[in-house]
Scaffold this active site. Sequence first.
Site, short mmCIF file in Angstrom:
data_model
loop_
_atom_site.label_atom_id
_atom_site.label_comp_id
_atom_site.label_asym_id
_atom_site.label_seq_id
_atom_site.Cartn_x
_atom_site.Cartn_y
_atom_site.Cartn_z
N ARG A 294 -94.04 -13.24 9.99
CA ARG A 294 -94.74 -13.69 8.56
C ARG A 294 -94.01 -12.96 7.44
NH1 ARG A 294 -99.70 -16.92 9.12
NH2 ARG A 294 -99.83 -17.33 11.31
N HIS B 190 -111.31 -22.36 5.84
CA HIS B 190 -109.88 -22.30 6.26
C HIS B 190 -109.11 -23.35 5.84
CE1 HIS B 190 -106.67 -21.36 9.62
NE2 HIS B 190 -106.46 -20.80 8.61
N ARG C 224 -103.30 -12.46 15.97
CA ARG C 224 -104.83 -12.35 16.07
C ARG C 224 -105.26 -12.26 17.76
NH1 ARG C 224 -107.01 -16.37 14.93
NH2 ARG C 224 -105.30 -17.60 13.97
N CYS D 30 -100.43 -25.22 11.58
CA CYS D 30 -100.31 -26.55 11.52
C CYS D 30 -100.08 -27.00 10.28
CB CYS D 30 -101.80 -27.25 12.12
SG CYS D 30 -101.98 -26.93 13.74
N TYR E 85 -101.56 -5.74 13.10
CA TYR E 85 -101.05 -7.16 12.57
C TYR E 85 -102.13 -7.64 11.58
CZ TYR E 85 -100.78 -12.02 12.69
OH TYR E 85 -100.59 -13.34 12.20
N LYS F 119 -109.15 -13.03 7.38
CA LYS F 119 -110.01 -13.71 8.19
C LYS F 119 -111.55 -13.15 8.34
CE LYS F 119 -106.49 -16.37 8.90
NZ LYS F 119 -106.29 -17.60 8.32
N SER G 271 -104.39 -23.02 12.44
CA SER G 271 -103.29 -21.92 12.25
C SER G 271 -102.01 -22.42 12.71
CB SER G 271 -103.72 -20.62 12.98
OG SER G 271 -104.63 -19.87 12.41
N ASP H 239 -104.62 -20.90 2.42
CA ASP H 239 -105.29 -20.41 3.60
C ASP H 239 -106.70 -20.52 3.66
OD1 ASP H 239 -104.42 -19.86 6.46
OD2 ASP H 239 -105.59 -18.05 5.92
N1 LIG Z 1 -93.17 -31.79 11.87
C1 LIG Z 1 -93.79 -30.99 10.88
N2 LIG Z 1 -94.01 -29.80 10.97
C2 LIG Z 1 -94.69 -29.12 10.06
C3 LIG Z 1 -95.13 -29.96 8.71
N3 LIG Z 1 -95.65 -28.98 7.92
C4 LIG Z 1 -95.53 -27.77 8.54
N4 LIG Z 1 -94.90 -27.82 9.59
C5 LIG Z 1 -94.40 -26.78 10.53
O1 LIG Z 1 -95.54 -26.13 11.10
C6 LIG Z 1 -95.57 -24.88 11.14
C7 LIG Z 1 -96.47 -23.99 10.27
O2 LIG Z 1 -96.69 -24.43 9.08
P1 LIG Z 1 -97.55 -23.60 7.97
O3 LIG Z 1 -97.43 -24.43 6.88
O4 LIG Z 1 -97.07 -22.25 7.99
O5 LIG Z 1 -98.80 -23.60 8.79
P2 LIG Z 1 -100.44 -22.84 8.20
O6 LIG Z 1 -101.30 -23.79 8.44
O7 LIG Z 1 -100.15 -22.21 7.00
O8 LIG Z 1 -100.30 -21.69 9.46
P3 LIG Z 1 -101.33 -20.22 9.15
O9 LIG Z 1 -100.67 -19.36 8.29
O10 LIG Z 1 -101.26 -19.60 10.54
O11 LIG Z 1 -102.78 -20.58 8.92
C8 LIG Z 1 -94.18 -24.45 10.58
O12 LIG Z 1 -93.17 -24.28 11.74
C9 LIG Z 1 -93.65 -25.62 9.84
O13 LIG Z 1 -92.48 -25.75 9.69
C10 LIG Z 1 -94.94 -31.08 8.70
O14 LIG Z 1 -95.23 -32.08 7.68
N5 LIG Z 1 -94.17 -31.80 9.78
O1 LIG Z 2 -104.70 -14.54 10.68
C1 LIG Z 2 -103.59 -14.75 10.83
O2 LIG Z 2 -102.82 -14.08 11.67
C2 LIG Z 2 -102.73 -15.67 9.91
C3 LIG Z 2 -103.32 -16.79 9.70
O3 LIG Z 2 -103.35 -17.20 8.42
C4 LIG Z 2 -104.13 -17.73 10.78
O4 LIG Z 2 -103.74 -17.36 11.89
O5 LIG Z 2 -104.54 -18.66 10.22
MN LIG Z 3 -104.44 -19.41 8.34
#
Ligand SMILES: Nc1nc2c(ncn2[C@@H]2O[C@H](COP(=O)(O)OP(=O)(O)OP(=O)(O)O)[C@@H](O)[C@H]2O)c(=O)[nH]1
Ligand SMILES: O=C([O-])CC(=O)C(=O)O
Ligand SMILES: [Mn+2]
Length: 648
Positions: free
Chosen positions: A431, A288, A111, A312, A259, A268, A310, A335
């Site tokens: 992704r 979110h 983004r 996290c 993207y 979003k 994002s 999400d």
């Molecule tokens: N150390 C640690 N890393 C974590 C944990 N949960 C997730 N991660 C890492 O954080 C990164 C993002 O995790 P996602 O669960 O995909 O995050 P998200 O918030 O869904 O991301 P978006 O899709 O961008 O909104 C990945 O590399 C995971 O491996 C955790 O409990 N501990």
């Molecule tokens: O919007 C995107 O690119 C993917 C997403 O879930 C985020 O960044 O929170």
């Molecule tokens: Mn997200």
Amino acid sequence: MPDLLEKENNTYAGEVNKLAKGLAHPNVGLFTHIRGASVVYGNLKTLSPKVRKFIEDNVALCQPDEIHICDGSEKENKQLLSLLQKKGAIKPLPKYENCWLARTNPADTARVESKTLICTEHERDAVPTPKSGKRGGLGNWISPANMDKAVQERFANCMKGTTMYVIPFSMGPIQSPLAKIGIQITDSAYVVCSMRIMTRMGQAVLDKLGNSDFVRCLHSVGRPKNGKLEYPNWPCDPERVIVLHKPATQEIVSYGSGYGGNSLLGKKCFALRIGCTIARSEGWLAEHMLILGITNPQGKKHYIAAAFPSQCGKTNLAMLTPTIPGYKAECVGDDIAWMRFDQNGVLRAINPENGFFGVAPGTSNISNPIAMNTIFKNTIFTNVASTSDGGVYWEGLEKEIDTSKLEVTDWKGKKWVRGESKTPAAHPNSRFCTPAHQCPMIDPNWESPEGVPISAILFGGRRPHGIPLIYEARDWKHGVAMGAAIRSQATSAAEFKGHAVMHDPFAMRPFFGYNCGHYVQHWLSMDKPGRKLPKVFHVNWFGRDKNNKFLWPGFGENSRIIDYIVRRVDGEDIARDSPIGLLPKEGSINLEGLPSKPDMKALFEIDVSFWLKEIDSIRQYFEEAIGEDLPKEIYDQLTEMKQRLQKS
Ligand SMILES: Nc1nc2c(ncn2[C@@H]2O[C@H](COP(=O)(O)OP(=O)(O)OP(=O)(O)O)[C@@H](O)[C@H]2O)c(=O)[nH]1
Ligand SMILES: O=C([O-])CC(=O)C(=O)O
Ligand SMILES: [Mn+2]
């Protein structure tokens, strides 16, 4: 690679006639026209006057050769996938069932927050008034006149020689009273196939819509001004990217990027930016947030919603595999949550999406086995690496895929050798786009029209130092202040470099559709008599020790914290007071069976001097970025916390 897009005979009708005889939709061949563009797929008769007008206006603007009205059928999907394959935009991954890999232009991988704008008459409706000219970073404003200009400059004739796709889609289960309908126009078949995964899409939506209004979404991948495509397989125009939102007319316009976060406009742009403005006027919340169902060993079930910025950990927590015995987790969404109080005062949430657009790197059978059991059929991967046996690869799969026996091609299409190549095999923001119903732990109520009842709300972020593993808000106001004060290290989900700790109120910084200060006010206004307000917590899985190692094992072990949360929701006396909020009493977090005992002292240390500084920086940020638009109650929360810390 020849630029197939340039060739005249590469239009959709041409393809259908040449390649897909017998597969084509019954209406192909019965060409009708809209302003000179032939309708090559779909039935004009099923369109309401409003939808038709919307298409006509944009045909006049974009001048496509052909129009394809999406019905969402399997047949259509197959045709579009084979068209994309023929153009070299995706390639099949024969190791799995119906899986595909797209490689983007390397300049189009995330983004672009700086080019994402909200259009209102008055700037203050869109973004807070920052103190003395400082940029607040809480959204960007554009005037209606400048939006019109930006659209004209980019969209006039932008679809000449190509096909315009019309995607009717529903955010939320089509029959849910909480669902909302949009129509997206796009020139990207990749977007159509992805929208079919991420939303409920096609004819059923038009049937439901009737002649009602809808959110108007216009998208083009665009082309550079000089017409030259550096990456012909992935047309885009990174220099002129722009993502515009006009809440007053519920319009979204996105140009220049394919993207997902910029091009799948239901996600979003609609579900969050336009969604939160609708939510504000209708008295609900568009957030979110992931939604997770959790059943304790006694069989009692709760749902929680959690907002993390994002990258996290939302998808990972939404697909939690509990490590403590007797617990069962089920996923409603990973999400976005749309939440409203029902007539009994219960906060109910739906997941407006139909799929997961998840971060690939880090996903493995160790970290997220549920995702691994979801994503290897009917999935579109973007910017991951591929292997010579027709599979995918990314950082985090080292233990599961033996790359010594395979050839790996990185996300840019170059040969990659583990241990030798200096750059990652997969883009850090690569992704998977996969259907939610394939998730083995999808909640039986995930499509429930009325939504699931929410007992607790979690806020969190990536904080290496100073922020405890979990603490609880004293009351709603404190919880709202907690959400407003979220800070987190930058990730690769947007254009920022490095890992600076950034402010990210409600994990919504990139997604506010109106003034963040008014948004916080809206959250405060949820506290009305007769409502059962959820408990609010702050969690931090990302604390680090002196050697920069994570203090907490995370992932499935986060079930220990979820266990603590649901016990708190059930009224267990396991919390103690502290200046920053309620902390777990010693011994109240179940650590049984953990292979090594985490340093609980470090995980729960409240360093008074750190917190005094933290509060000062939050106040400074609030004053500079939101100023008078932030409700006084939130400033009062900071003052009270500071006083408690000073007394401690
Ligand atoms: N150390 C640690 N890393 C974590 C944990 N949960 C997730 N991660 C890492 O954080 C990164 C993002 O995790 P996602 O669960 O995909 O995050 P998200 O918030 O869904 O991301 P978006 O899709 O961008 O909104 C990945 O590399 C995971 O491996 C955790 O409990 N501990
Ligand atoms: O919007 C995107 O690119 C993917 C997403 O879930 C985020 O960044 O929170
Ligand atoms: Mn997200």
